[in-house]
Write an enzyme that holds these catalytic residues in place. Structure first.
Site, PDB file in Angstrom:
ATOM      1  N   ASN A 159      75.863 -46.786  54.473  1.00  0.00           N
ATOM      2  CA  ASN A 159      76.470 -47.855  54.016  1.00  0.00           C
ATOM      3  C   ASN A 159      77.959 -47.965  54.950  1.00  0.00           C
ATOM      4  O   ASN A 159      78.530 -46.857  55.387  1.00  0.00           O
ATOM      5  CB  ASN A 159      76.973 -47.628  52.786  1.00  0.00           C
ATOM      6  N   GLU A 171      81.512 -50.061  55.075  1.00  0.00           N
ATOM      7  CA  GLU A 171      82.360 -50.976  54.389  1.00  0.00           C
ATOM      8  C   GLU A 171      83.452 -51.453  55.303  1.00  0.00           C
ATOM      9  O   GLU A 171      83.484 -51.031  56.452  1.00  0.00           O
ATOM     10  CB  GLU A 171      82.946 -50.024  52.967  1.00  0.00           C
ATOM     11  N   ASN A 172      84.193 -52.231  54.626  1.00  0.00           N
ATOM     12  CA  ASN A 172      85.153 -52.898  55.381  1.00  0.00           C
ATOM     13  C   ASN A 172      86.102 -53.430  54.255  1.00  0.00           C
ATOM     14  O   ASN A 172      85.881 -53.577  53.159  1.00  0.00           O
ATOM     15  CB  ASN A 172      84.659 -54.228  55.854  1.00  0.00           C
ATOM     16  N   TYR A 230      85.883 -56.568  51.362  1.00  0.00           N
ATOM     17  CA  TYR A 230      84.949 -55.763  50.857  1.00  0.00           C
ATOM     18  C   TYR A 230      83.388 -56.251  50.969  1.00  0.00           C
ATOM     19  O   TYR A 230      82.634 -55.706  51.210  1.00  0.00           O
ATOM     20  CB  TYR A 230      85.197 -55.606  49.314  1.00  0.00           C
ATOM     21  N   CYS A 287      74.993 -52.228  52.685  1.00  0.00           N
ATOM     22  CA  CYS A 287      74.373 -50.964  52.296  1.00  0.00           C
ATOM     23  C   CYS A 287      73.567 -50.241  53.108  1.00  0.00           C
ATOM     24  O   CYS A 287      73.079 -50.825  54.373  1.00  0.00           O
ATOM     25  CB  CYS A 287      73.270 -51.497  50.937  1.00  0.00           C
ATOM     26  N   GLU A 304      70.623 -48.975  53.163  1.00  0.00           N
ATOM     27  CA  GLU A 304      69.170 -49.729  53.377  1.00  0.00           C
ATOM     28  C   GLU A 304      68.978 -50.627  54.333  1.00  0.00           C
ATOM     29  O   GLU A 304      68.315 -50.566  55.278  1.00  0.00           O
ATOM     30  CB  GLU A 304      68.493 -50.036  51.678  1.00  0.00           C
ATOM     31  N   CYS A 358      70.013 -51.476  45.601  1.00  0.00           N
ATOM     32  CA  CYS A 358      70.499 -52.662  44.602  1.00  0.00           C
ATOM     33  C   CYS A 358      69.632 -53.776  45.014  1.00  0.00           C
ATOM     34  O   CYS A 358      68.628 -53.685  45.727  1.00  0.00           O
ATOM     35  CB  CYS A 358      71.763 -53.048  45.425  1.00  0.00           C
ATOM     36  N   CYS A 367      69.040 -55.293  48.626  1.00  0.00           N
ATOM     37  CA  CYS A 367      68.278 -54.266  49.282  1.00  0.00           C
ATOM     38  C   CYS A 367      66.730 -54.455  49.220  1.00  0.00           C
ATOM     39  O   CYS A 367      65.881 -54.426  50.212  1.00  0.00           O
ATOM     40  CB  CYS A 367      68.887 -53.053  49.261  1.00  0.00           C
TER      41      CYS A 367
HETATM   42  N1  THU Z   1      75.234 -48.983  48.357  1.00  0.00           N
HETATM   43  C1  THU Z   1      74.114 -48.895  49.231  1.00  0.00           C
HETATM   44  O1  THU Z   1      74.278 -48.335  50.317  1.00  0.00           O
HETATM   45  N2  THU Z   1      73.088 -48.916  48.763  1.00  0.00           N
HETATM   46  C2  THU Z   1      72.615 -49.646  47.605  1.00  0.00           C
HETATM   47  O2  THU Z   1      71.601 -49.851  47.293  1.00  0.00           O
HETATM   48  C3  THU Z   1      73.719 -49.888  46.626  1.00  0.00           C
HETATM   49  C4  THU Z   1      75.202 -49.631  47.132  1.00  0.00           C
HETATM   50  C5  THU Z   1      76.837 -49.023  48.904  1.00  0.00           C
HETATM   51  C6  THU Z   1      77.487 -50.259  49.121  1.00  0.00           C
HETATM   52  C7  THU Z   1      78.997 -49.578  49.057  1.00  0.00           C
HETATM   53  O3  THU Z   1      79.355 -49.130  50.082  1.00  0.00           O
HETATM   54  C8  THU Z   1      78.880 -48.499  48.099  1.00  0.00           C
HETATM   55  O4  THU Z   1      77.452 -48.094  47.990  1.00  0.00           O
HETATM   56  C9  THU Z   1      79.200 -48.872  46.522  1.00  0.00           C
HETATM   57  O5  THU Z   1      78.617 -50.015  46.019  1.00  0.00           O
END
Ligand code: THU
Length: 151
Positions: A57, A59-60, A63, A68, A70, A107, A110
């Protein structure tokens, strides 16, 4: 990362390819960029030709711009031009304190992306996700998304 003995035992009982891809997802966690959520996720794809493609994952500060693990792995695969089908996808997540997360199933967004790559290759791939010391293995990403969006 903190693992219990029972988790290690479960990993050791998996098939060699399942172990390979799960361990690769663990390696991918180290490249997670998650200063906002402190939730680190790693993903790894094992292809039919034996190649591994990793994602984590990212991030930025704006947001919604993050992505993610996946989808990072799957889009890296898609944009690489590699034609070898996906055999397995492994996902693993850790909380801030580096303990394995209680919840780590992909999620909804994904799931939609996972499903489409499966449909494109006309062959299911295994999804392995690990949370709270447990390992779940599904034979197809389609199992994660009944009533998927399509038109
Ligand atoms: N995240 C994932 O990498 N995969 C998922 O299926 C759900 C959430 C990440 C996104 C974000 O960087 C962090 O988890 C919190 O949501």
């Amino acid at each position: 990362m903190k693992f219990t003995k029972s988790f290690e035992n479960q990993v050791n009982k998996l098939g060699s390819e399942e172990q390979l891809v799960l361990k690769a997802s663990l390696k991918a966690v180290s490249n997670s960029y998650s200063p906002y959520s402190h939730f680190k996720v790693g993903a790894a794809l094992l292809l039919d030709n034996g190649e591994l493609i990793l994602g984590s994952n990212q991030e930025n500060i704006a947001y919604p711009s993050g992505l993610c693990a996946e989808r990072t792995a799957l889009f890296s695969y898609g944009s690489s031009g590699i034609k070898s089908p996906i055999k397995m996808l492994a996902i693993i997540a850790f909380n801030k304190d580096k303990k394995q997360s209680d919840t780590c199933s992909p999620c909804g967004s994904c799931r939609q992306v996972m499903l489409e790559y499966e449909q494109l290759q006309k062959k299911p791939y295994k999804v392995i996700f690990s949370y709270n010391g447990k390992i779940e293995i599904l034979d197809s990403s389609a199992l994660l998304l009944p009533y998927a969006f399509h038109f």
